[in-house]
Design an enzyme around this catalytic site. Structure first.
Site, PDB file in Angstrom:
ATOM      1  N   LEU A 394      32.977  50.294   6.093  1.00  0.00           N
ATOM      2  CA  LEU A 394      32.872  51.743   5.915  1.00  0.00           C
ATOM      3  C   LEU A 394      34.171  52.459   6.250  1.00  0.00           C
ATOM      4  O   LEU A 394      34.445  53.536   5.725  1.00  0.00           O
ATOM      5  CB  LEU A 394      31.746  52.307   6.796  1.00  0.00           C
ATOM      6  CG  LEU A 394      30.327  51.877   6.447  1.00  0.00           C
ATOM      7  CD1 LEU A 394      29.355  52.354   7.519  1.00  0.00           C
ATOM      8  CD2 LEU A 394      29.909  52.419   5.084  1.00  0.00           C
ATOM      9  N   GLY A 398      41.928  53.273  15.077  1.00  0.00           N
ATOM     10  CA  GLY A 398      42.677  52.610  16.124  1.00  0.00           C
ATOM     11  C   GLY A 398      41.816  51.750  17.022  1.00  0.00           C
ATOM     12  O   GLY A 398      42.314  50.832  17.679  1.00  0.00           O
ATOM     13  N   ASP A 524      38.859  64.097  19.827  1.00  0.00           N
ATOM     14  CA  ASP A 524      39.321  63.752  18.484  1.00  0.00           C
ATOM     15  C   ASP A 524      38.411  64.387  17.432  1.00  0.00           C
ATOM     16  O   ASP A 524      37.985  63.729  16.477  1.00  0.00           O
ATOM     17  CB  ASP A 524      39.374  62.243  18.305  1.00  0.00           C
ATOM     18  CG  ASP A 524      40.270  61.826  17.137  1.00  0.00           C
ATOM     19  OD1 ASP A 524      41.166  62.618  16.768  1.00  0.00           O
ATOM     20  OD2 ASP A 524      40.071  60.736  16.597  1.00  0.00           O
TER      21      ASP A 524
END
Length: 741
Positions: A394, A398, A524
């Site tokens: 998918l 990192g 993030d």
């Protein structure tokens, strides 16, 4: 390093125990007035709860999450329980009735004793009744200054059937002349009545109805300063708390945006074990007669105590079970912690004799988590992903690669044991000490997060040195894919869906920042980490970078890295390049970038009209009074101009270079609901100045080895002063007072 994480997880287990103890002692829903922002614990219930949260509604909810019946509809971001048509009133608005029910029924009661389910059908045994709490925001609107008419009810119904024929007028879509008062109805409702019938005290009251529209208990609201359907439109939040052990219901009501009152407007005995069906549906019902009004539900939260399908009960009352939770959970957590320490010592000794066995340490530590997630066998995950086939991939980042797979469900799965469950498997790329740290940090936090707009953790695996986390699968991919993916695969998101997605992300962020038992920063937040479920509901995911503030995990620098700032250009707040620390304010900055991205259909880092960042271009348009020109041209003008302006101003406010000037999530929620105006944004983008005052930031200081979270406030800035004027000032100050010790 492993020892350090063991200590951390023991502390997490202790915190979880304390949270359950606190929940067990609770007696009412403590949600704030921003409905849809969290799933709180039901009164008197520990962690064994289920529920849902809607911060708004879109047409995609129909059939997927809610069942729309009769003359009801979903429009303008709300449940329209009766029609909201602009057509001829005599034809389209009068003598109507509708219902909207949550699509899945809940188990309200079960018989206790050794027979469990069998006993329930046999008719013997004492009933255990579930507790629940719900909060919803309503607007009952009189178009063109018409008189109030009929009303709206929160309803518990035995089936998801249409409203009965002839249920318009005073029957509120609940019963009709032939069935009213019949015990076989198994209908229970809390009515907000705005039309006086011969059996009503007045035309502005709250009532408790059992199988009939003739209330068994009522309270007139005028003496309390509440008018359900005022001439000047107003939104109200209603809380309904039910204590299954005490067999008692309490109803609270306040203007939307205000805190839940200390006193109920109505409190009465109610035995749902006798009045309602064992499996019942929750929702809303309303009607119009010769007069009409619009009956709108804007947001809805609900939390329900889960009754075990196979629980025999074993005797004892609910109070004794609650005491068992309050005493047993801390003792159990202590025992688990002790067991983890013993296991750790044994594993360390084994390492000295047989060599490294970090997998055993990690597995033992995860299993020591109270209420830990499901553990999968590595072979099952390998089979589910077709041996991690490239075709099942998918995406990757990192921290590793994500694969699609299908596993066999257990009792926690929506389809029950044996069902096929689609999942997304995150395979960590660093099966090393650092990889284990990432894995444990992610799991220790996300395992305890519960919110409608967060991706749910299904389970984990740690065999053969492989670190795997298993999440629920999001069939509609990411927001990034729909905004910027290749044309053949991209589905253009309409305006209604875009606004709903922003509301969902804001709701999740509010939960992480202000409603979870720790302050959690995501670190993030970006479009590729916002996933879309089957109904295109937003789910915030990828918790590889998230950290709990009061655990001291705020550094943007990876421990194994040489340095630098984690994140994506365009989403990173300017102060982070200096502090290398994540805060709630830096999360809000990233949220502002997402808002502008959704409205404009452009990435935060883009070249346009001589600007390198989207925020700078939008700020220039705002200065020139042309902000709406920034709206995605692909929408071809099909958007709500008022909502678009609100989002653009909110996006700019969240992007303010000074952290203390950015709105916090409670204010963001209110702005998106439309209950307060958007913030006043200066025409010129302020300059970034460093060092800046830390007022309003979450900062961390360490003294004598103790990490303390500090919160300070400022009102010195004119821009801040403008931002919190009026009703928003009250909401902000309330939030501050709730945050301070």
């Amino acid at each position: 390093m492993a020892a350090r994480f063991l200590v951390h997880l023991i502390l997490v287990a202790a915190a979880s125990a304390a949270a359950v103890t606190s929940d067990a002692a609770a007696t009412s829903l403590a949600t704030n007035a921003t409905a849809g922002s969290r799933v709180p614990a039901a009164p008197g219930v520990g962690g064994n709860v289920t529920g849902f949260s809607f911060s708004g509604f879109v047409s995609a909810n129909r059939g997927a999450n809610v069942t729309v019946l009769g003359d009801a509809n979903i429009n303008q971001g709300a449940l329209q329980i009766t029609p909201d048509s602009l057509n001829d009133a005599a034809t389209f608005l009068t003598h109507k009735s509708g219902r909207v029910l949550y699509a899945t029924p809940f188990r309200l009661w079960q018989r206790e004793g050794h027979g469990g389910e069998a006993n329930a059908t046999a008719g013997g045994g004492k009933k255990r009744v579930a507790s629940f709490s719900t909060a919803f925001t309503i607007n009952i609107f009189r178009p063109n200054g018409t008189e109030p008419a009929e009303g709206l009810a929160f309803v518990i119904a035995p089936s998801a059937d249409e409203p009965p024929a002839g249920s318009s007028g005073g029957y509120l879509g609940l019963t009709n002349a032939a069935t009213d008062g019949n015990a076989t109805n198994q209908i229970v409702a809390v009515e907000l009545d705005t039309e006086k019938q011969p059996y009503d005290p007045d035309d502005n009251h709250v009532g408790l109805n059992v199988n009939s529209v003739v209330s068994v208990a009522t309270t007139s609201l005028k003496p309390l300063g509440i008018e359900i359907s005022p001439a000047k439109p107003a939104n109200y939040t209603v809380w309904v708390d039910y204590d299954g052990a005490a067999r008692r219901v309490a109803v609270f009501m306040a203007v939307a945006g205000k805190a839940k009152p200390g006193r109920a407007v109505l409190a009465a005995p109610l035995d749902l074990g006798a009045a309602a069906a064992e499996w019942s549906y929750f929702g809303f019902s309303a009607s119009t007669g010769r007069k009409y009004q619009l009956n709108c539900v804007l947001a809805w939260d609900m939390t329900m105590e889960k009754l075990s399908c196979g629980d025999g009960g074993g005797g004892g009352d609910a109070r004794r079970r609650t005491l068992g939770l309050a005493v047993g959970v801390p003792v159990g957590a202590t025992a688990l912690a002790a067991a983890a320490i013993v296991a750790y010592v044994c594993v360390v000794k084994r390492r000295k004799v047989h060599g490294d066995d970090s997998s055993a340490i990690t597995g033992t530590m995860i299993r020591s988590l109270a209420g830990g997630p499901r553990e999968f066998d590595y072979r099952e995950i390998r089979k589910a992903t077709n041996n991690f086939d490239e075709k099942m991939k998918l995406g990757q980042g990192g921290y590793g690669v994500v694969y699609r797979g299908v596993v066999v469900g257990d009792h926690t799965s929506p389809g029950g044991p044996g069902s096929a469950v689609e999942v997304a498997v995150k395979k960590f790329s660093r099966a090393s000490t650092q990889g284990q740290n990432d894995f444990l940090a992610e799991l220790s936090i996300i395992n305890r997060l519960r919110h409608k707009h967060l991706v749910r953790l299904v389970g984990w695996s740690h065999d053969n040195g492989e670190l795997l986390l298993v999440y629920e699968f999001m069939p509609n991919g990411s927001l990034d894919q729909h905004l910027f993916g290749p044309a053949p695969e991209r589905q253009l998101l309409g305006w209604e869906l875009r606004y709903s997605i922003v509301q969902g992300v804001a709701s999740a962020l509010h939960y992480l920042h202000d409603e979870y038992d720790q302050r959690v920063v995501h670190r993030d937040l970006k479009a590729s980490n916002i996933l879309l479920d089957a109904a295109f509901g937003a789910r915030l995911g990828d918790f590889g970078l998230e950290r709990a503030i009061d655990a001291g995990k705020t550094s943007y620098i990876d421990e194994a890295a040489a340095g630098g700032v984690h994140g994506t250009v365009g989403y990173i707040a300017p102060e982070c390049f200096h502090t290398e620390k994540a805060t709630r304010e830096s999360d809000v900055y990233a949220f502002g970038a997402v808002v502008l991205e959704v409205v404009c259909g452009r990435r935060p880092r883009c070249d346009i009209d001589g600007f390198h960042f989207l925020v700078d271009w939008v700020w220039r348009l705002h200065r020139d009074g042309r902000a709406l020109e920034a709206v995605d041209a692909r929408l071809a003008g099909a958007f709500d101009r008022g909502q678009a302006e609100r989002l653009l101003l909110l996006g700019l406010a969240c992007s303010h270079p000074t952290p203390a000037e950015r709105p916090r999530t409670p204010a963001i929620q209110q702005i998106l609901l439309g209950s307060v105006p958007p913030p006043a944004v200066p025409p010129f983008k302020p300059s970034f100045v460093w060092p800046a005052t830390d007022a309003g930031l979450d900062t961390m200081s360490t003294t004598a080895g103790t990490t303390a979270s500090q919160l300070s406030l400022t009102s010195a800035s004119t821009w801040s002063g403008n931002f919190i004027k009026g009703s928003l000032r009250h909401a902000f100050e309330q939030e501050v007072s709730d945050s301070l010790p």
